[in-house]
Design a protein around this motif. Structure first.
Motif, mmCIF file in Angstrom:
data_model
loop_
_atom_site.group_PDB
_atom_site.id
_atom_site.type_symbol
_atom_site.label_atom_id
_atom_site.label_comp_id
_atom_site.label_asym_id
_atom_site.label_seq_id
_atom_site.Cartn_x
_atom_site.Cartn_y
_atom_site.Cartn_z
ATOM 1 N N SER A 183 -37.427 67.371 55.039
ATOM 2 C CA SER A 183 -37.969 66.919 53.758
ATOM 3 C C SER A 183 -38.728 68.050 53.057
ATOM 4 O O SER A 183 -39.072 67.937 51.882
ATOM 5 C CB SER A 183 -38.884 65.710 53.946
ATOM 6 O OG SER A 183 -40.000 66.070 54.732
ATOM 7 N N LEU A 220 -38.478 58.722 56.619
ATOM 8 C CA LEU A 220 -38.681 58.076 55.316
ATOM 9 C C LEU A 220 -39.080 59.094 54.254
ATOM 10 O O LEU A 220 -38.869 58.874 53.063
ATOM 11 C CB LEU A 220 -39.749 56.980 55.440
ATOM 12 C CG LEU A 220 -39.394 55.838 56.400
ATOM 13 C CD1 LEU A 220 -40.531 54.835 56.481
ATOM 14 C CD2 LEU A 220 -38.096 55.147 55.989
ATOM 15 N N GLY A 268 -37.150 60.504 51.048
ATOM 16 C CA GLY A 268 -37.226 59.890 49.715
ATOM 17 C C GLY A 268 -37.850 60.815 48.671
ATOM 18 O O GLY A 268 -37.634 60.627 47.483
ATOM 19 N N PRO A 315 -34.750 55.558 54.188
ATOM 20 C CA PRO A 315 -35.674 55.945 53.116
ATOM 21 C C PRO A 315 -35.314 55.260 51.800
ATOM 22 O O PRO A 315 -34.188 54.789 51.623
ATOM 23 C CB PRO A 315 -35.459 57.464 52.990
ATOM 24 C CG PRO A 315 -34.721 57.876 54.206
ATOM 25 C CD PRO A 315 -33.947 56.693 54.658
ATOM 26 N N THR A 316 -36.244 55.241 50.907
ATOM 27 C CA THR A 316 -35.992 54.724 49.561
ATOM 28 C C THR A 316 -35.594 55.896 48.674
ATOM 29 O O THR A 316 -36.392 56.797 48.443
ATOM 30 C CB THR A 316 -37.263 54.063 48.998
ATOM 31 O OG1 THR A 316 -37.725 53.115 49.947
ATOM 32 C CG2 THR A 316 -36.978 53.389 47.671
ATOM 33 N N PHE A 317 -34.334 55.873 48.244
ATOM 34 C CA PHE A 317 -33.836 56.954 47.386
ATOM 35 C C PHE A 317 -33.714 56.456 45.956
ATOM 36 O O PHE A 317 -33.550 55.258 45.725
ATOM 37 C CB PHE A 317 -32.455 57.409 47.866
ATOM 38 C CG PHE A 317 -32.457 58.162 49.162
ATOM 39 C CD1 PHE A 317 -33.104 59.389 49.281
ATOM 40 C CD2 PHE A 317 -31.809 57.647 50.275
ATOM 41 C CE1 PHE A 317 -33.100 60.093 50.478
ATOM 42 C CE2 PHE A 317 -31.794 58.340 51.484
ATOM 43 C CZ PHE A 317 -32.448 59.563 51.582
ATOM 44 N N SER A 318 -33.725 57.411 45.036
ATOM 45 C CA SER A 318 -33.463 57.037 43.650
ATOM 46 C C SER A 318 -31.979 56.734 43.521
ATOM 47 O O SER A 318 -31.184 57.092 44.399
ATOM 48 C CB SER A 318 -33.865 58.169 42.710
ATOM 49 O OG SER A 318 -32.887 59.176 42.733
ATOM 50 N N GLY A 366 -31.548 49.334 53.182
ATOM 51 C CA GLY A 366 -30.947 50.137 52.116
ATOM 52 C C GLY A 366 -29.741 49.457 51.503
ATOM 53 O O GLY A 366 -29.407 48.324 51.865
#
Ligand SMILES: *[C@@H]1O[C@H](CO)[C@@H](O)[C@H](O)[C@H]1NC(C)=O
Ligand SMILES: *[C@@H]1O[C@H](CO)[C@@H](O)[C@H](O)[C@H]1NC(C)=O
Ligand SMILES: *[C@@H]1O[C@H](CO)[C@@H](O)[C@H](O)[C@H]1NC(C)=O
Length: 279
Positions: free
Chosen positions: A146, A167, A170, A190-193, A209
């Motif tokens: 990251s 995570l 993201g 992870p929270t991705f765009s 996800g």
């Protein structure tokens, strides 16, 4: 005349570039980088053995090597390294850090194994594209990836990676492609765009996800499964106890039967025939 002066000026520019590069960048480190990678990797098909010849050193000679793309064709500074599908074996080549201007690394479709180094972000800090797919890498995906903030494309498919996807991925704001299919990954993703195209297919248990179950539902489901499993286990244990008891009971009965002298005699006579046959 115009052409001549153009060629002349081109040469002058090249010459100046050469001098300035030689002074500005320690391009020897890129040569050292490739040399040590060649030494570190097993190369059963001799791709590197024949192409990566370090004996004839001219400016930009490494730029003609198979899989090597330089920033400038006559400057020993590696831009991209593409060593896909060469049958290479060994661990992730740590001396890649000496190719200090690297922006792309493709080691896909080889037989590289071991873990992805935990400090990979310090080894390839400027990569925009990293492809380690279709190898035999195991262990966790390093959270430090990251810190490779230039990453556009990160492909780790088809390895033996375990644990959770960090995570923190993201926060990779330039990321467009993220694929980890065909691994053994578990847990929340992870929270991705929405600009990120993800591939999570064929893992052990990813959740939270796109196209994956929600993590909450999954955990309560697995709690239920544990309870159901325990209940079934209790029943199975009782049945097993009964079966063991039955087994010994039957065995005792049949053992008694074997004590029957008639049966013994028959068995002994059979043994006798066999011995005769054998001799
Ligand atoms: C290779 O990189 C390491 C770590 O940055 C450095 O200490 C070493 O001097 C480099 N080697 C060469 C030959 O440039
Ligand atoms: C070294 O490389 C240059 C350019 O590729 C070539 O012209 C030359 O013949 C080579 N020299 C040797 C000794 O191989
Ligand atoms: C990653 O970046 C964070 C914040 O910039 C820093 O604290 C951390 O030490 C870095 N980790 C590595 C392994 O480079």
């Amino acid at each position: 005349m115009v052409l001549h002066s153009r060629i002349f000026s081109h040469h002058v520019v090249s010459f100046l570039l050469l001098i300035s590069c030689g002074m500005t960048y320690g391009t020897d480190t890129d040569i050292f980088c490739l040399k040590t990678i060649k030494d570190a990797l097993e190369d059963p098909n001799n791709y590197l053995k024949f192409s990566w010849d370090f004996n004839n050193r001219t400016e930009g000679f490494i730029c003609k090597f198979i899989g090597v793309e330089c920033w400038h064709p006559d400057e020993n500074k590696v831009l991209n390294l593409r060593l896909s599908n060469m049958g290479l074996k060994g661990q992730f080549p740590r001396t890649i850090q000496n190719c200090s201007s690297l922006t792309g690394l493709d080691l896909s479709i080889n037989k590289l194994s071991g873990t992805i180094p935990g400090d990979i972000s310090t080894l390839v800090p400027f990569v925009t594209s990293l492809d380690l797919s279709s190898n035999e890498f195991s262990g966790a995906i390093p959270v430090t990836l990251s810190n490779c903030t230039f990453l556009n494309s990160l492909k780790l498919d088809q390895n033996r990676l375990t644990g959770q996807i960090p995570l923190q991925f993201g926060i990779l704001s330039r990321l467009k492609i993220f694929s980890v299919s065909n691994n053994l990954l578990t847990g929340q993703v992870p929270t991705f765009s929405s600009q990120v195209s993800v591939n999570y297919a064929n893992n052990q248990g990813l959740c939270g996800g796109n196209g994956l179950g929600s993590c909450q539902a999954k955990s309560s489901k697995s709690n239920m499964a544990v309870i159901a499993g325990a209940a079934a286990g209790g029943v199975t244990l009782a049945a097993l106890g009964l079966a063991v008891g039955m087994f010994f009971f039957v065995r005792r009965v049949s053992f008694k039967k074997e004590e029957d002298p008639e049966g013994n005699k028959w068995a002994r006579s059979l043994k006798g025939t066999k011995q005769i046959k054998a001799s």
